[in-house]
Write a protein that holds these residues in place. Structure first.
Motif, PDB file in Angstrom:
ATOM      1  N   GLU A   1      -6.089  -6.927  -3.635  1.00  8.29           N
ATOM      2  CA  GLU A   1      -7.111  -5.876  -3.698  1.00  8.29           C
ATOM      3  C   GLU A   1      -6.505  -4.502  -3.439  1.00  8.29           C
ATOM      4  OE1 GLU A   1      -9.970  -7.363  -0.888  1.00  8.29           O
ATOM      5  OE2 GLU A   1     -11.061  -8.497  -2.433  1.00  8.29           O
ATOM      6  N   ALA A   2      -5.582  -4.422  -2.479  1.00  5.70           N
ATOM      7  CA  ALA A   2      -4.908  -3.142  -2.216  1.00  5.70           C
ATOM      8  C   ALA A   2      -4.124  -2.695  -3.446  1.00  5.70           C
ATOM      9  CB  ALA A   2      -3.985  -3.260  -1.000  1.00  5.70           C
ATOM     10  N   ALA A   3      -3.397  -3.626  -4.048  1.00  4.92           N
ATOM     11  CA  ALA A   3      -2.641  -3.302  -5.255  1.00  4.92           C
ATOM     12  C   ALA A   3      -3.576  -2.849  -6.373  1.00  4.92           C
ATOM     13  CB  ALA A   3      -1.817  -4.514  -5.703  1.00  4.92           C
TER      14      ALA A   3
ATOM     15  N   TRP B   1      -4.718   0.843  -6.038  1.00  3.82           N
ATOM     16  CA  TRP B   1      -3.722   1.850  -6.434  1.00  3.82           C
ATOM     17  C   TRP B   1      -3.448   1.825  -7.927  1.00  3.82           C
ATOM     18  CZ3 TRP B   1      -3.085   5.663  -3.336  1.00  3.82           C
ATOM     19  CH2 TRP B   1      -3.285   5.474  -1.971  1.00  3.82           C
ATOM     20  N   ILE B   2      -3.377   0.638  -8.510  1.00  2.23           N
ATOM     21  CA  ILE B   2      -3.114   0.537  -9.950  1.00  2.23           C
ATOM     22  C   ILE B   2      -4.281   1.126 -10.746  1.00  2.23           C
ATOM     23  CG2 ILE B   2      -2.781  -1.079 -11.859  1.00  2.23           C
ATOM     24  CD1 ILE B   2      -1.265  -2.861  -9.766  1.00  2.23           C
TER      25      ILE B   2
ATOM     26  N   GLU C   1       0.832  -1.213   0.000  1.00  3.96           N
ATOM     27  CA  GLU C   1       0.000   0.000   0.000  1.00  3.96           C
ATOM     28  C   GLU C   1       0.863   1.257   0.000  1.00  3.96           C
ATOM     29  OE1 GLU C   1      -2.750  -0.332   3.243  1.00  3.96           O
ATOM     30  OE2 GLU C   1      -3.807  -2.007   2.316  1.00  3.96           O
ATOM     31  N   ARG C   2       1.894   1.279   0.831  1.00  4.16           N
ATOM     32  CA  ARG C   2       2.779   2.453   0.934  1.00  4.16           C
ATOM     33  C   ARG C   2       3.514   2.691  -0.385  1.00  4.16           C
ATOM     34  NH1 ARG C   2       8.153   3.424   2.013  1.00  4.16           N
ATOM     35  NH2 ARG C   2       8.627   5.178   3.375  1.00  4.16           N
ATOM     36  N   GLU C   3       4.114   1.648  -0.918  1.00  6.65           N
ATOM     37  CA  GLU C   3       4.909   1.786  -2.136  1.00  6.65           C
ATOM     38  C   GLU C   3       4.055   2.149  -3.348  1.00  6.65           C
ATOM     39  OE1 GLU C   3       8.365   1.685  -2.644  1.00  6.65           O
ATOM     40  OE2 GLU C   3       8.227   1.943  -0.476  1.00  6.65           O
ATOM     41  N   LEU C   4       2.893   1.533  -3.474  1.00  7.49           N
ATOM     42  CA  LEU C   4       2.042   1.854  -4.614  1.00  7.49           C
ATOM     43  C   LEU C   4       1.449   3.251  -4.491  1.00  7.49           C
ATOM     44  CD1 LEU C   4       0.368  -1.567  -5.439  1.00  7.49           C
ATOM     45  CD2 LEU C   4       2.380  -0.497  -6.462  1.00  7.49           C
ATOM     46  N   ALA C   5       1.185   3.696  -3.277  1.00 12.80           N
ATOM     47  CA  ALA C   5       0.730   5.080  -3.086  1.00 12.80           C
ATOM     48  C   ALA C   5       1.830   6.050  -3.518  1.00 12.80           C
ATOM     49  CB  ALA C   5       0.340   5.321  -1.632  1.00 12.80           C
TER      50      ALA C   5
END
Length: 189
Positions: free
Chosen positions: A122-124, A127-128, A63-67
């Motif tokens: 789902e989190a990925a 963000w995608i 979540e942090r990295e994709l944000a």
């Protein structure tokens, strides 16, 4: 000794940042809890005051990295065609190939995300899809946005797999030129 709530949040953020760097270099499966904690000067036992499991840490890192990737790839103040061209040039660069720990999480963590539990996936996806929506607005096409996003990530993965910088550069340049042609019918300047 009791620590403040602020101290715990700062430690958690240090752990997330350090862990993200480690796993983007070496992969999540190869990094142990003790090593992650040692990197920030704490014992392995302290890990569990921040995360209930290594899987929970991975979810938080994704979540942090994709944000952060979304912020970089959508640009501050919004994205327009000129910023997108600049973004693509930077994304498809040797600097990005050579420094995976400083770049987008998708090329290095994509396979691990795909093998993760549904919550991580789902989190990925959240963000995608946000990134896709931003690029689709600029490009005027959902399918072109998916195609460009996929080609960028794929080109970086392929370039990192290769042994020689000359061939890596060929992959990056070919991908950049093809994306440019598809977007503007001429290479970006």
């Amino acid at each position: 000794m009791r620590y403040s709530a602020n101290h715990k949040m700062e430690t958690r953020e240090k752990l997330l940042a350090s862990s993200a760097t480690s796993i983007k270099k070496s992969g999540f499966a190869t990094v142990g809890v003790d090593g992650l904690m040692k990197a920030i000067g704490l014992s392995g036992g302290a890990f569990y005051s921040h995360f209930s499991s290594k899987d929970e840490l991975f979810r938080a890192i994704v979540e942090r990295e994709l944000a952060q990737s979304l912020d970089r790839l959508n640009g501050e103040g919004g994205m327009d065609a000129v910023k997108l061209q600049r973004c693509l040039k930077q994304y498809l660069s040797m600097g990005h190939v050579e420094q995976p720990e400083a770049g987008c999480a998708l090329p290095v963590l994509g396979a691990e995300i795909a093998r993760s539990d549904m919550q991580v996936r789902e989190a990925a996806q959240t963000w995608i899809c946000r990134l896709h929506e931003g690029w689709a607005r600029i490009l005027g096409s959902d399918s072109l946005a998916w195609s460009v996003l996929s080609q960028c990530v794929g080109a970086l993965v392929v370039a990192r797999m290769l042994a020689t910088p000359e061939v890596q550069r060929d992959v990056l340049k070919s991908s950049y030129d093809e994306i440019s042609r598809r977007i503007t019918d001429r290479p970006f300047d």
